[in-house]
Design a protein around this motif. Structure first.
Motif, PDB file in Angstrom:
ATOM      1  N   VAL A  11     -14.724 -37.209 -20.600  1.00 14.40           N
ATOM      2  CA  VAL A  11     -14.024 -38.051 -21.577  1.00 14.40           C
ATOM      3  C   VAL A  11     -14.232 -39.526 -21.247  1.00 14.40           C
ATOM      4  CG1 VAL A  11     -11.768 -38.744 -22.468  1.00 14.40           C
ATOM      5  CG2 VAL A  11     -12.316 -36.310 -22.208  1.00 14.40           C
ATOM      6  N   ALA A  12     -14.120 -39.864 -19.966  1.00 12.09           N
ATOM      7  CA  ALA A  12     -14.294 -41.251 -19.544  1.00 12.09           C
ATOM      8  C   ALA A  12     -15.706 -41.740 -19.830  1.00 12.09           C
ATOM      9  CB  ALA A  12     -13.982 -41.384 -18.058  1.00 12.09           C
ATOM     10  N   ARG A  13     -16.692 -40.867 -19.607  1.00 12.24           N
ATOM     11  CA  ARG A  13     -18.083 -41.249 -19.863  1.00 12.24           C
ATOM     12  C   ARG A  13     -18.331 -41.456 -21.348  1.00 12.24           C
ATOM     13  NH1 ARG A  13     -22.235 -44.269 -18.921  1.00 12.24           N
ATOM     14  NH2 ARG A  13     -24.282 -43.297 -19.315  1.00 12.24           N
ATOM     15  N   VAL A  14     -17.757 -40.601 -22.196  1.00  6.97           N
ATOM     16  CA  VAL A  14     -17.896 -40.785 -23.643  1.00  6.97           C
ATOM     17  C   VAL A  14     -17.246 -42.095 -24.076  1.00  6.97           C
ATOM     18  CG1 VAL A  14     -17.233 -39.876 -25.908  1.00  6.97           C
ATOM     19  CG2 VAL A  14     -18.098 -38.322 -24.149  1.00  6.97           C
ATOM     20  N   ARG A  15     -16.080 -42.400 -23.516  1.00  9.76           N
ATOM     21  CA  ARG A  15     -15.405 -43.659 -23.846  1.00  9.76           C
ATOM     22  C   ARG A  15     -16.265 -44.856 -23.431  1.00  9.76           C
ATOM     23  NH1 ARG A  15     -11.061 -43.096 -20.956  1.00  9.76           N
ATOM     24  NH2 ARG A  15      -9.913 -42.030 -22.622  1.00  9.76           N
ATOM     25  N   GLU A  16     -16.839 -44.776 -22.240  1.00  4.66           N
ATOM     26  CA  GLU A  16     -17.683 -45.856 -21.734  1.00  4.66           C
ATOM     27  C   GLU A  16     -18.913 -46.051 -22.620  1.00  4.66           C
ATOM     28  OE1 GLU A  16     -20.237 -46.853 -17.631  1.00  4.66           O
ATOM     29  OE2 GLU A  16     -19.437 -44.846 -17.991  1.00  4.66           O
ATOM     30  N   LEU A  17     -19.560 -44.948 -22.968  1.00  2.52           N
ATOM     31  CA  LEU A  17     -20.736 -45.033 -23.825  1.00  2.52           C
ATOM     32  C   LEU A  17     -20.391 -45.584 -25.199  1.00  2.52           C
ATOM     33  CD1 LEU A  17     -22.557 -41.680 -22.953  1.00  2.52           C
ATOM     34  CD2 LEU A  17     -23.502 -43.979 -22.639  1.00  2.52           C
ATOM     35  N   MET A  18     -19.343 -45.064 -25.817  1.00  3.24           N
ATOM     36  CA  MET A  18     -18.958 -45.504 -27.153  1.00  3.24           C
ATOM     37  C   MET A  18     -18.650 -47.006 -27.173  1.00  3.24           C
ATOM     38  SD  MET A  18     -19.189 -43.295 -29.563  1.00  3.24           S
ATOM     39  CE  MET A  18     -18.287 -44.313 -30.731  1.00  3.24           C
ATOM     40  N   THR A  19     -17.948 -47.477 -26.163  1.00 11.19           N
ATOM     41  CA  THR A  19     -17.605 -48.895 -26.100  1.00 11.19           C
ATOM     42  C   THR A  19     -18.858 -49.753 -25.982  1.00 11.19           C
ATOM     43  OG1 THR A  19     -15.499 -48.342 -25.042  1.00 11.19           O
ATOM     44  CG2 THR A  19     -16.251 -50.623 -24.865  1.00 11.19           C
ATOM     45  N   ASP A  20     -19.754 -49.361 -25.093  1.00 16.88           N
ATOM     46  CA  ASP A  20     -20.991 -50.116 -24.901  1.00 16.88           C
ATOM     47  C   ASP A  20     -21.856 -50.095 -26.161  1.00 16.88           C
ATOM     48  OD1 ASP A  20     -23.110 -51.409 -23.122  1.00 16.88           O
ATOM     49  OD2 ASP A  20     -24.165 -49.610 -23.799  1.00 16.88           O
TER      50      ASP A  20
END
Length: 612
Positions: free
Chosen positions: A237-246
């Protein structure tokens, strides 16, 4: 964002054929209303129409570099979202830049890495490079197929363009549609490489096509690989959030006004929330736009695909993020305007038959273009995260065919408006079966995956390599027809690769669709949207729409020599026109739209049919 075209001939002197190149380039004026340019050498001619997005004064094309061994010239369509980092990397390698455009970065990237420049790019792009050092043309398309790209081999070279219309403007290209072209049109399976026009091909996503004097050579530089996913739920979940934000931050970069397409669903709302937060940091207010139909909210009736109207959810999102929102309201008169239909067909080059879902998208984009030049979209999230209802329908996902065909009522009846002999000749069911076998044979699996996980990986693969490409083409053509650049954050290949390899149990860990996206972006969503069930692109429920279709179809019937009847069953159309509007089924309504599309398509393109 632009329109590109060109012509390579190893036997002819193309410096004497400028007028044909000009005609090819002019067909792309809608994709590039801001500027035009051509570049011609004896064996290569390149044309470009520009929609200026980044470095407005410095990004003119075609762009070229002189080397000791010959000139390298390029026409480029799209955006490289990592061009700033690539520029710094290339500068460190000794490259000198004269502009601030991403186009120049890509061109220098080719000079440094050759065809491997594709491996360095993050973005949406279709570009062609004539390399005089080796007398070759190199055509490269982005990994997901966001930007369209077609080519047409000739006796001594090739024609190419962002859209078929550019190629068809050259007298070497014949406007022929054969049985295979029509099969694909009615099958709804998006065979890779298909173009509808005989002899023309699509540069497939993630592919490099090289043309030299020895012929045409194709190489795949990217595909969906099966990799073991080792991250736990929290980390994922954290990785998806990081990717989406970037991704959203990168795709907001532009030197022109930007906005977000907001439908009130999870996907577009997530992009809206992330974009609004980013712009707020920069002291800007986000603009959002949606499409709706007069009376739709008040008179909405649930159907098999849509439980609720979009409007209440759109208001919730706009209020939460503080966007400057505008609803583009449409009525049956606008949706059935023959000139709008002709504009859509011209934009897409095919009689797609999607009716109000095509015309409303075109009209939405046309309205947006008056205020913004770049729009971010939630397109492709359902394919990436597994959001469509048929992902979660046991019968559809286990059917021995494409899940979207198994789930939607009446899909197999969508060729009913054709003449019996034409329908028998096309044999669409057999075509679909063959394509399905070919598609599933291309899916790789990780060791130790359960039978269920293997099946769900297959379903995801079908959507990411077939279904999404239909939607991406539709969105690109409709938007570029009015000079609007639409960006699709969910097609960033880093996100696609990562989520594709998460097991289905993680994609649905909270017992709902798109669990990863829902939890990764809930900090920017109102509760109503975070809890909303998937609802697809809206379609009008106004009975006046069907009435207008019937009235226009009467005019088609009145012309006994109308070429549409080479395909359409006249009795079927007569019955559909005479039917009580309230009794018209979704399948019949779809058939009426398709007949009208065919009618105008024949008139606009004057195609040659080769059936049998």
């Amino acid at each position: 964002m632009c329109g590109i075209t060109g012509w390579v001939s190893f036997e002819e002197d193309l410096t004497q054929r400028r007028e044909i190149l000009d005609a090819m380039t002019e067909t792309m004026s809608c994709r590039g209303p801001d500027d035009e340019g051509t570049w011609v050498a004896p064996h290569a001619a390149l044309g470009h129409r520009r929609l200026a997005i980044i470095d407005l004064p410095g990004g003119r094309q075609p762009m070229s570099l002189r080397t000791p061994n010959g000139e390298i010239a390029m026409v480029y369509s799209g955006e490289a979202y990592n061009f700033t980092e690539l520029r710094a990397q290339l500068a460190g390698l000794g490259h000198k830049f004269e502009t601030d455009s991403d186009t120049e970065v890509v061109l220098h990237g080719y000079l440094e890495w050759g065809e491997a420049v594709a491996d360095h790019l993050n973005g949406m792009y279709a570009f062609a490079i004539w390399d005089a050092r080796d007398e070759k043309l190199v055509m490269i398309r982005d990994r997901m197929g966001i930007k369209p790209f077609y080519y047409y081999p000739t006796r001594d070279g090739v024609l190419f363009g962002s859209e078929p219309k550019a190629i068809l403007a050259n007298p070497l290209a014949r406007k022929v549609v054969d049985t295979d072209g029509l099969r694909e049109l009615f099958a709804f399976v998006k065979t890779p490489g298909w173009s509808f026009w005989k002899g023309m091909y699509e540069v497939e996503p993630g592919t490099i096509v090289r043309v030299d004097a020895s012929g045409t050579h194709t190489r795949t530089y990217w595909k969906l690989d099966a990799v073991q996913h080792t991250d736990d739920q929290e980390t994922t979940v954290a990785r998806v959030r990081e990717l989406m934000t970037d991704i959203v931050h990168r795709q907001l970069v532009a030197d022109v006004p930007r906005c977000v397409l907001l439908s009130g669903g999870l996907d577009s709302s997530a992009v809206t929330g992330l974009a609004a937060a980013r712009l707020a940091e920069q002291g800007e207010q986000l603009r959002t736009f949606s499409v709706d139909f007069f009376g739709q909210e008040e008179n909405f009736k649930p159907d098999e695909m849509r439980d609720t109207p979009d409007s209440p959810f759109i208001r919730d999102v706009s209020k939460l993020v503080g966007s400057a929102h505008k609803d583009v309201m449409l009525d049956p008169k606008a949706l059935t305007d023959p000139e709008v239909r002709r504009a859509v067909i011209t934009a897409r080059d095919i009689p797609a038959g999607l009716g109000d879902m095509d015309s409303s998208l075109y009209l939405l984009f046309k309205a947006i273009r008056g205020e913004s030049t770049v729009a971010l979209s939630g397109e492709s999230a359902d394919e990436v995260f597994g959001g469509y209802r048929w992902f979660h329908d046991e019968a559809a996902r286990n059917a021995d065919t494409f899940p979207w065909l198994a789930f939607q009522t009446g899909m197999h009846e969508r060729s009913n408006m054709l003449r019996t002999d034409v329908r028998d000749n096309l044999d669409v069911d057999s075509y679909i079966a063959d394509q399905y076998k070919t598609a599933i044979a291309q899916v790789e699996h990780v060791d130790g995956a359960s039978e269920f996980e293997q099946r769900m990986r297959t379903v995801c693969h079908l959507h990411l390599t077939r279904f999404v490409r239909m939607l991406l083409d539709r969105k690109d053509r409709a938007s570029m027809a009015v000079g609007l650049e639409v960006r699709v954050p969910f097609c960033d290949h880093r996100l696609v690769e990562y989520v594709y390899n998460t097991p289905w149990s993680l994609k649905t860990f909270d017992g709902r669709e798109k669990s990863l996206l829902r939890h990764a972006t809930k900090h920017v969503l109102p509760p109503s949207v975070a809890d909303r069930v998937k609802s697809p692109y809206p379609s009008t429920q106004d009975p006046g729409y069907v009435v207008a279709l019937q009235q226009q179809a009467k005019e088609v019937l009145a012309a006994k020599d109308n070429p549409v009847f080479a395909l359409v069953d006249r009795q079927w159309l007569s019955d559909a026109v005479a039917a009580v509007p309230d009794s018209i089924t979704t399948v019949t309504r779809h058939g009426l739209d398709r007949v009208l599309d065919l009618h105008h398509w024949f008139d606009i393109y004057q195609p040659e049919l080769q059936l049998g």
